[in-house]
Write a protein that holds these residues in place. Structure first.
Motif, short mmCIF file in Angstrom:
data_model
loop_
_atom_site.label_atom_id
_atom_site.label_comp_id
_atom_site.label_asym_id
_atom_site.label_seq_id
_atom_site.Cartn_x
_atom_site.Cartn_y
_atom_site.Cartn_z
N LEU A 115 19.31 -75.02 -25.00
CA LEU A 115 18.46 -74.00 -25.54
C LEU A 115 18.70 -73.49 -27.05
N SER A 116 17.72 -73.50 -27.91
CA SER A 116 18.05 -73.09 -29.36
C SER A 116 18.49 -71.92 -29.42
N VAL A 117 18.84 -71.61 -30.41
CA VAL A 117 19.47 -70.02 -30.52
C VAL A 117 18.23 -69.04 -30.60
N THR A 144 20.87 -59.31 -30.59
CA THR A 144 20.82 -59.98 -29.42
C THR A 144 21.31 -61.34 -29.32
N LEU A 145 22.13 -61.68 -30.30
CA LEU A 145 22.86 -62.68 -30.32
C LEU A 145 24.24 -62.74 -30.43
N ARG A 151 17.30 -68.34 -27.27
CA ARG A 151 18.08 -67.41 -26.65
C ARG A 151 17.66 -65.96 -26.99
N LYS A 152 17.55 -65.88 -28.45
CA LYS A 152 17.18 -64.59 -28.80
C LYS A 152 15.90 -64.17 -28.25
N ILE A 197 21.66 -60.47 -35.88
CA ILE A 197 20.65 -60.46 -34.67
C ILE A 197 21.23 -59.86 -33.64
N VAL A 204 15.61 -58.26 -38.77
CA VAL A 204 15.84 -59.45 -38.38
C VAL A 204 15.04 -60.48 -38.78
N GLU A 260 21.76 -74.52 -37.08
CA GLU A 260 20.87 -75.20 -36.72
C GLU A 260 19.75 -75.69 -37.70
N GLN A 318 8.24 -71.30 -38.52
CA GLN A 318 9.38 -71.02 -37.20
C GLN A 318 9.42 -69.75 -36.61
N ARG A 367 16.54 -62.92 -24.68
CA ARG A 367 17.11 -61.55 -24.68
C ARG A 367 16.21 -60.59 -24.89
N ASP A 368 15.63 -60.74 -25.84
CA ASP A 368 14.64 -59.90 -26.59
C ASP A 368 13.41 -59.58 -25.40
N LEU A 382 16.09 -63.77 -41.07
CA LEU A 382 15.78 -65.05 -40.55
C LEU A 382 15.17 -66.05 -41.84
#
Lengths: 793, 236
Positions: A2-4, B102-103, A7-8, B100, A301, B114, A314, A11-12, A305
């Protein structure tokens, strides 16, 4: 792996599960309705189609006085006719052991061998079927047998051609012709306790009833091309059979059982479109709000990113996939709910429609469509949020969140009104009036919810009013006895002399073609005697309509169908005798909610067929203690062919209505309530997230959780009140729409929104909103407000 | 030592429009960053430091003027090309870390690796900042200094050629700030990474090769620092 970002994402999603739950609930119900109603509908369609195919359901029925088989044999050779059966069909009175009340039955002749292969073939459920042992064997309809506790081997008695005949039951069966067991138009709910079908051997029936080499009903299956456009053929059939007294030509689409089944299927299809659309729209709006807040809360966030080097696309996909996850989750929940619902519905249908095998198939394509629709709406719901994410420049995302717009709202200009409230109500008002989109959406959701509840309750109430109107206000007789042949007035005096009869009134039902311009209807005109008391046609406002000595009285729906009103004249052609066409004026209009009505004076109607005074049914008022004695006498009446008991018919309607209504109305109210509940909860939770610092500060100052939650509750109450205001016109419109959909020849709804029903609606909706507040309070209570005051932007 | 110019800011201006008012955040700024240089930009809050940093980092475009990265004018690039530039060349460190939530620490670094073509292993990057053993912790479970080190590891892991740090110690106490600054200084000296560090604290500026002052959106002076202070000698 699973890409990061995924995963975020997970969890979100998990972190906002509380808020999402309310939206998922609404999506789940929407998809549940789509999958459930769709699955039920398809199963019905499939069961119906395979039943019709396997048992050769007919395309046309022609009821006749009496036609020789030589004529029907000629018709059989027409190229459009695929198959033809000539039957003898009679309505009879049935005498069942241990039952004083005479029962009604329809006797249908069928070959003693191969009765499952005839048109409208019968499917044996119990018993062994016809044997060679005796002529007087009968196969009876399964529902009737069950309701009456009759088994193969039992006996029953019928008056046939003025003779009492005894039959041995050799089996119970069902047939596609009576998949929905009603006698014909005018009947809206099966009454298996008092009406059954009796299949008897063809030859025996012909002998006993005097139909040697003759029949009184022709049923046909047409070639596919003729079945697609049967109009010309129907006209030709009627022309050719005319000399033999055509009473009625019924194409499949007007056949009573088929019509009810098809209406149900159509209705399911419509509901399966409208309901999901309503629920998913509300869910998409609510999701929009949630996603916009999420985007705003995750400004930093998103900026990070983008700064790290994630492209707009993305980041956009990341937030879009939030919608996808929600959509998938909603679809999964919805599919489970839907399949459960479909199962329950099929179970309910089993008590109304009898099929040899009631399929319960799961249709994968429906589930896939459910998923696509759910994900589609959810993505639509993320639209504003994703747009906000895209617009955010990385540099801007890093800067401080712009402070919330402050300033006074319009309401504050109204000083005296504003001063009525404390600061917490002021906060609630400001919040409501500053977040336009959010408030508009919530008001809309609340109004939709209330409208649906109102509609459900009003329809239920209207149905009850309809029953009361038809069976208390219009009809007053205890008992109606129908006769096979027309009788003179002497029959009335005989009826008057029956034991326990307090009052007997004659009724003459004359089948006629009523025409005006190009529109026409074939139906019975009811002739009432002067001074009649047992049938009082009325207008919806309750006023009794008098039947004048000349002319016709139409029910509103009939007048609309023929495009006539008081003062117009229609062409009347009796479907018997010399069939002489006359012109008759419409002299008054009544309202009726079941079927179509046309009344005339008995004498006037008799003259239309060249008689002075005839009748073919009597209406009776009965002295209750003597009812049993009366029943025993009716069983021996040679000319009686049917019996209806007003109180029983009414009770049957009410019982069925309450039993099925409780389930469907309850479900509808619950589903609609989920919208108010979910919307209020979504609102409050978003508000808690937005005002974390404010709420924390109030808690630090010493306000209790209840007092803080009170602000949010006030906010929801303001929205609720505004929602109620909008629900007025919205609900009224919805009810009009639905009542128009129900306005058919078979029945209609007297729509009236009673204050107590409106009140109950508001109360129920309030309960749903309040139950959401319990969760809000709980959320405020468990809030870590010490962290809240430290929160950084 | 003659080093080539990596970034050249040429008469760059950035004007923000707030309703009808134009607010010039940066006025005709000129600045060269050479490969391997450690520059601090010093100025009070609201002086335009962050605006300059955003222009250099490809997070924003100048209203007029140019920002050259080698032969490429960032001012003329599309959003997509700017994203590619940030992805390939720039590492960011923020005052409030911007992890972030949640990470985990490891995943936060992974979020950057990545994207990169030949990144460091996230574990290796965390080891460089001395946090190898905390890689499974979520930001909320780390101290401020630790969070900032994760953020440095994240910036580093992409193997950028330019590190931009916006008040990296602004939210930290002195001892923690010293370790963070030492880390940056080491990265500059040992790995030859160009670093542009924004601060309003003159004490911190003294560890750089060059100190650029900004007042009211204008670059007022640019001083070479012959003997930069070691990070652990910084005090305030």
């Amino acid at each position: 792996m699973l890409s990061v970002l995924n995963r975020k994402l997970l969890r979100d999603t998990f972190a906002s599960l509380g808020t999402l739950a309310s939206i998922l609930l609404i999506i789940g119900i929407g998809i549940g309705a789509f999958v459930g109603l769709g699955t039920a509908q398809r199963n019905l369609v499939e069961s119906q189609a395979s039943y019709y195919r396997a048992y050769h359901f007919a395309d046309v029925w022609v009821d006749l006085k009496k036609a020789p088989l030589s004529v029907t044999e000629r018709i059989r050779s027409w190229p459009e006719i695929a198959r033809l059966d000539a039957r003898v069909v009679f309505d009879v009175i049935l005498d069942v052991p241990d039952e004083t009340r005479p029962l009604s039955a329809r006797l249908i002749s069928t070959p003693s061998v191969g009765y499952d292969r005839t048109l409208n073939g019968i499917h044996l459920v119990r018993g062994s079927g016809f044997s060679q042992r005796r002529d007087s064997e009968a196969i009876i309809s399964e529902d009737f047998a069950k309701a009456r506790g009759l088994d193969p081997g039992d006996r029953l008695h019928v008056i046939l051609n003025r003779k009492r005949e005894s039959f041995v039951i050799v089996g119970t069966a069902i047939s596609p012709e009576y998949a929905y067991m009603v006698r014909g138009p005018g009947d809206i709910i099966p009454d298996p306790e008092h009406f059954g079908v009796l299949y008897v051997k063809e030859r025996f029936a012909r002998d006993v009833l005097g139909f040697k080499d003759a029949c009184n009903q022709v049923v046909c299956q047409l070639t596919p091309s003729a079945a697609a456009r049967p109009e010309d053929l129907l006209a030709r059939l009627e022309r050719v059979l005319e000399p033999f007294g055509v009473l009625e030509v019924v194409p499949r689409k007007r056949q009573a059982s088929h019509r009810f089944l098809s209406d149900e299927i159509d209705g399911l299809g419509k509901t399966a479109t409208v309901m999901p659309a309503v629920f998913l729209s509300v869910a998409a709006l609510a999701l929009n709000i949630l996603m916009l807040r999420l985007a705003q809360r995750q400004r930093a966030v998103i900026g990070t990113l983008k700064a790290i080097g994630y492209s707009d696309r993305q980041v956009m996909w990341h937030y879009l996939s939030f919608g996808v996850v929600v959509g998938i989750a909603g679809a999964l929940g919805g599919a489970a709910l839907g399949l459960g619902m479909a199962y329950a519905m099929i179970e309910t249908y089993k008590s109304f429609f009898s099929f040899p095998g009631f399929a319960f198939h799961v249709y994968p394509d429906l589930l896939i469509w459910g998923l696509v629709i759910s994900v589609g709406f959810s993505i639509l719901g993320t639209f504003r949020g994703v747009l906000a994410v895209l617009r955010l420049q990385p540099a801007a995302a890093m800067r401080q969140n712009p402070p919330e717009r402050g300033g006074a709202i319009l309401l504050e200009r109204c000083r005296w009104f504003w001063r009525l409230f404390g600061f917490r109500t002021h906060m609630a008002f400001r919040s409501v009036f500053r977040n336009h989109f959010r408030t508009a959406t919530s008001i809309f959701a609340t109004a939709v919810s209330i409208s649906i509840i109102l509609m459900a309750l009003v329809l239920f109430d209207s149905f009850i009013s309809m029953i009361d109107y038809q069976f208390d206000a219009v009809a007053h007789s205890d008992l109606d006895v129908g006769m096979r042949d027309e009788e003179s007035l002497a029959a009335l005096f005989e009826a008057q002399a029956l034991p326990g009869v307090e009052l007997a009134e004659p009724l003459f039902g004359l089948r006629c073609d009523l025409a005006h311009g190009a529109a026409s209807r074939r139906m019975a005109i009811s002739g009432l005697v002067e001074g009649h008391r047992l049938t009082t046609p009325r207008r919806a406002d309750g006023a009794v309509v008098d039947i004048p000595p000349h002319g016709l009285v139409f029910s509103r729906k009939l007048a609309d169908l023929l495009g006539v009103d008081v003062g117009d004249a229609v062409r009347v052609t009796p479907v018997r005798g010399r069939r002489q066409m006359r012109r008759a004026p419409i002299v008054a209009i009544t309202d009726t909610f079941i079927g179509l009505d046309c009344y005339a004076d008995l004498r006037y109607l008799s003259t239309l067929v060249g008689e002075s005074l005839v009748l073919n049914s009597v209406q009776l008022l009965v002295d209750e203690p003597q009812r049993a004695a009366l029943y025993r006498r009716i069983k021996t009446l040679p000319n009686a062919q049917g019996l209806s008991v007003r109180a029983e018919t009414k009770r049957n309607l009410e019982r069925t209505l309450v039993e099925t209504g409780r389930f469907s109305i309850g479900l509808m109210v619950l589903f609609a309530g989920a919208i108010s509940f979910g919307s209020a909860l979504n609102n409050a939770l978003i508000e808690i997230g937005d005002r974390l610092r404010e709420i924390s500060t109030l808690r630090v100052l010493g306000y209790s959780p209840a007092e803080v939650a009170g602000i949010l509750i006030r906010q929801n109450m303001i929205i609720f009140v505004l929602g109620v205001l909008l629900a007025g016109p919205m609900g009224y419109g919805l009810i009009q729409l639905v009542s128009q959909a129900y306005d058919t020849e078979l029945f209609r709804m007297p729509i009236r929104i009673k204050p107590e029903v409106a009140g109950l609606t508001a109360l129920l909706a309030l309960l749903f909103v309040l139950s959401a507040q319990v969760l809000v309070y709980w959320q405020v209570r468990k809030l870590n407000w010490l962290e809240g005051v430290k929160v950084k932007e | 030592m003659d080093r080539g110019v990596q970034i050249r800011v040429e008469r760059a201006a950035r004007i923000f429009r707030m309703g009808d008012i134009e607010v010039p955040a940066l006025v005709d700024a000129d600045l060269d960053i050479r490969f391997g240089e450690f520059i601090t930009i010093l100025g009070p809050s609201g002086s335009g430091k962050s605006t300059l940093l955003n222009l250099i980092g490809g997070m924003d475009r100048p209203t007029s003027g140019h920002v050259w990265h080698l032969e490429e004018d960032l001012a003329a690039l599309s959003d997509r090309e700017l994203t590619r530039y940030r992805r390939a060349h720039v590492g960011f460190i923020f005052q409030f870390y911007n992890l972030i939530p949640t990470l985990t620490a490891y995943e936060n670094v992974q979020a950057a690796t990545e994207l990169a073509e030949r990144p460091l292993d996230p574990g290796e990057a965390l080891e460089l900042v001395g946090l190898a053993e905390r890689c499974d912790h979520f930001p909320a479970q780390l101290s401020g200094g630790e969070q900032q080190r994760v953020s440095i590891a994240r910036a580093l892991a992409k193997r950028p050629t330019l590190l931009l740090a916006d008040e990296p110690t602004g939210a930290l106490d002195l001892p923690t700030a010293r370790t963070v600054l030492a880390l940056l200084q080491a990265l500059n000296r040992e790995r030859g990474l160009s670093i542009l560090l924004i601060t309003h604290n003159p004490a911190i500026a003294s560890i750089a090769d060059r100190v650029v002052r900004i007042v009211s959106g204008r670059v007022t002076e640019s001083l070479e620092n012959e003997s930069p202070l070691a990070a652990n000698e910084v005090t305030w």
